[in-house]
Enzyme design. Structure first.
Site, PDB file in Angstrom:
ATOM      1  N   GLU A 188      -5.985  -7.132  -1.820  1.00 46.34           N
ATOM      2  CA  GLU A 188      -6.505  -7.181  -0.569  1.00 46.34           C
ATOM      3  C   GLU A 188      -8.318  -7.052  -0.629  1.00 46.34           C
ATOM      4  O   GLU A 188      -8.328  -5.937  -1.261  1.00 46.34           O
ATOM      5  CB  GLU A 188      -5.895  -6.421   0.860  1.00 46.34           C
ATOM      6  CG  GLU A 188      -4.516  -6.664   0.998  1.00 46.34           C
ATOM      7  CD  GLU A 188      -3.977  -5.465   2.073  1.00 46.34           C
ATOM      8  OE1 GLU A 188      -4.944  -4.893   2.874  1.00 46.34           O
ATOM      9  OE2 GLU A 188      -2.643  -5.487   2.209  1.00 46.34           O
ATOM     10  N   GLU A 202       0.782  -1.254   0.027  1.00 41.94           N
ATOM     11  CA  GLU A 202      -0.106   0.036  -0.171  1.00 41.94           C
ATOM     12  C   GLU A 202       0.787   1.240  -0.010  1.00 41.94           C
ATOM     13  O   GLU A 202       0.940   2.017   0.969  1.00 41.94           O
ATOM     14  CB  GLU A 202      -0.996  -0.134   1.086  1.00 41.94           C
ATOM     15  CG  GLU A 202      -2.005  -1.186   1.220  1.00 41.94           C
ATOM     16  CD  GLU A 202      -3.069  -1.009   1.993  1.00 41.94           C
ATOM     17  OE1 GLU A 202      -4.267  -1.716   1.771  1.00 41.94           O
ATOM     18  OE2 GLU A 202      -2.614  -0.481   3.199  1.00 41.94           O
TER      19      GLU A 202
END
Length: 502
Positions: free
Chosen positions: A288, A190
């Site tokens: 995710e 991320e």
């Protein structure tokens, strides 16, 4: 040069997609299966769409005493359970040094390289490839946190590049030597705000280039993913795709997280991923996602989605149930599959096994307190909660203040006892579709009648002398709670003997 690039691309795609011991897509022509959950079949553009799962915390959970059971209630290796249910790729995060000066783990699975080696080997033993998620940090890296490892804290950019390169190559080499089948590597996690303590664009680009070069040096057939998040911010996500191209960063897969409470619509998700696919020819994926099968908590530590928090919104489109959880997974897979040009590579479910280490359900007063305190000791000792108190040495402002248990135990595919839920079937049922079975409740041997032979078969299955098929499990689940337990056998025995329920 062009031919060489085409060959390299073909090798990478083959490595990314090939996985044994899973249902081939050719089986998708079969009629819908009968099941406890209804799943609409997906006509996948990619013949071996990645149906992956992150179970990074699993070693710490097992060390704390957690055992996982298949649908028939039999204790079994979780990697086999996942593979048998259609999961074909495992994702694992790696932190450089998630321990304090005294060797106490920060928690969150204490995910160092040694644990990743165990996970990679067990995944390979069950026919699943590995996505290696380097955080390039000693603890959680996300849009709000991109802190460099302790050992890199005082390094110049050049020194940090050298450290990142050698760490990447050496770690991947050790993983391979341990038996892992590495198919893909994430350069950071991320990385929306930065990576490894680098937040300026030039520094960030330099580290991403270095990480990519390290993966290519290790094995040119291994795919490289760049993982961002907040796809609801369409302009920013497109900027990231442009940024990677403008800085000539070598990668194969443009990835994002997608949590429906925060990350916008599925239509927008497809649009964002299609931008990278159309403009730059990149494969895309969701790295995710997750969704609750219940709003109840089982370990005493508050969950990210609960009855009081984050449980509503325009994009929370599914029930908080076993069926709803399967519906969300299917919908996200479909959104990725809709990416233009067949560039939707797959989806990973985040921490689908991070259950409680001690169930507080139904407890109150002193009994609840005793169980919660017992859980706290396990979280601290084995690092099986999201953070331990020891994490304060590295992250004093967040983890060091709010440490505790699992915040996603209600989003796993296993209940608090480790029993597999029927929603796990979505990973294989998307290939064929499934309809809810109309099997006679209690007719465990499927012979059209309910009698003592059905109870005997249930008891033998619970004692691990027999293996029940999915349809037999549906018939055996007499109380409809999504699992087969002694309580189901007792209830069926009472019913046959015409005893009243307690």
């Amino acid at each position: 040069m062009k031919n060489s690039l085409k060959i390299q691309t073909a090798l990478i795609l083959s490595a990314l997609l090939t996985a044994g011991a899973v249902m081939p897509v050719s089986a998708a022509t079969d009629a819908p299966v009968r099941d406890r959950i209804a799943v609409e079949k997906i006509a996948f553009q990619n013949p071996d769409f990645i149906r992956g799962m992150d179970i990074s915390s699993v070693i710490s959970l097992e060390n704390a005493g957690v055992r996982f059971k298949n649908e028939a209630g039999q204790t079994e290796d979780i990697f086999k359970i996942l593979a048998d249910n259609g999961v074909n790729y495992i994702r694992v995060r790696i932190w450089n040094d998630p321990y304090d000066a005294n060797g106490n783990g920060y928690g969150g699975g204490n995910n160092d390289l040694e644990k990743a080696k165990q996970i990679g080997r067990r995944a390979a033993d069950n026919g699943m490839k590995l996505l290696v998620d380097f955080h390039y940090s000693d603890f959680w890296a996300d849009p709000a946190k991109q802190k460099e490892p302790k050992a890199w804290a005082d390094m110049s950019l050049t020194q940090k590049q050298e450290a990142l390169y050698s760490y990447t190559v050496n770690s991947l080499t050790e993983l391979k030597d341990a038996g892992a089948a590495i198919g893909m590597v994430q350069i950071g996690n991320e990385i929306t705000s930065g990576v490894a303590g680098a937040f300026q664009n030039t520094d960030r680009a330099a580290l991403l280039q270095t990480g990519a070069a390290a993966v290519r040096a290790f094995d040119k057939s291994v795919g490289i993913a760049m993982h961002f998040t907040n796809p609801e911010n369409t302009g920013a996500m497109k900027w990231f795709a442009d940024f990677l191209a403008q800085n000539n960063i070598d990668y194969d897969v443009f990835a994002t997280s997608y949590y429906p409470c925060w990350h916008g619509s599925l239509t927008n998700l497809t649009e964002v991923l299609s931008y990278a696919a159309d403009k730059y020819g990149k494969y895309t994926m969701v790295a995710e996602t997750s969704y609750p099968y219940t709003l109840d908590d089982t370990d005493g530590h508050s969950n990210t989605i609960s009855q009081w928090n984050n449980n509503s919104g325009d994009n929370m489109c599914w029930d908080f149930s076993v069926q709803g959880q399967a519906d969300e997974v299917r919908a996200v897979m479909n959104a990725v599959n809709d990416v233009s040009g067949g560039k939707g590579l797959g989806m990973f479910y985040w921490e689908g096994a991070w259950i409680t280490v001690g169930d507080v359900t139904g407890k109150s007063g002193s009994a609840w307190t005793r169980q919660y305190n017992a859980n706290k000791m396990l979280w601290e000792q084995y690092g099986c909660g999201w953070a331990s108190s020891y994490s304060a040495a590295y992250d004093p402002d967040d983890a060091g203040r709010y440490y505790g248990g699992s915040a996603v135990d209600n989003q796993a595919f296993f209940d608090a006892t480790g029993q597999a839920l029927a929603s796990l079937h979505v990973f294989k049922n998307v290939l064929t579709g499934s309809v809810v079975s109309d099997a006679l409740q209690g007719d465990v041997n499927l012979d059209g009648t309910v009698n003592i032979r059905d109870v005997t078969l249930m008891q033998r299955a619970l004692a691990q002398y027999e293996m029940l098929s999915p349809e037999q499990c549906m018939a055996a689940d007499t109380n409809g709670d999504g699992s087969v337990t002694v309580e189901d056998a007792t209830a069926l025995q009472r019913r046959i003997a015409e005893f009243p329920a307690d």
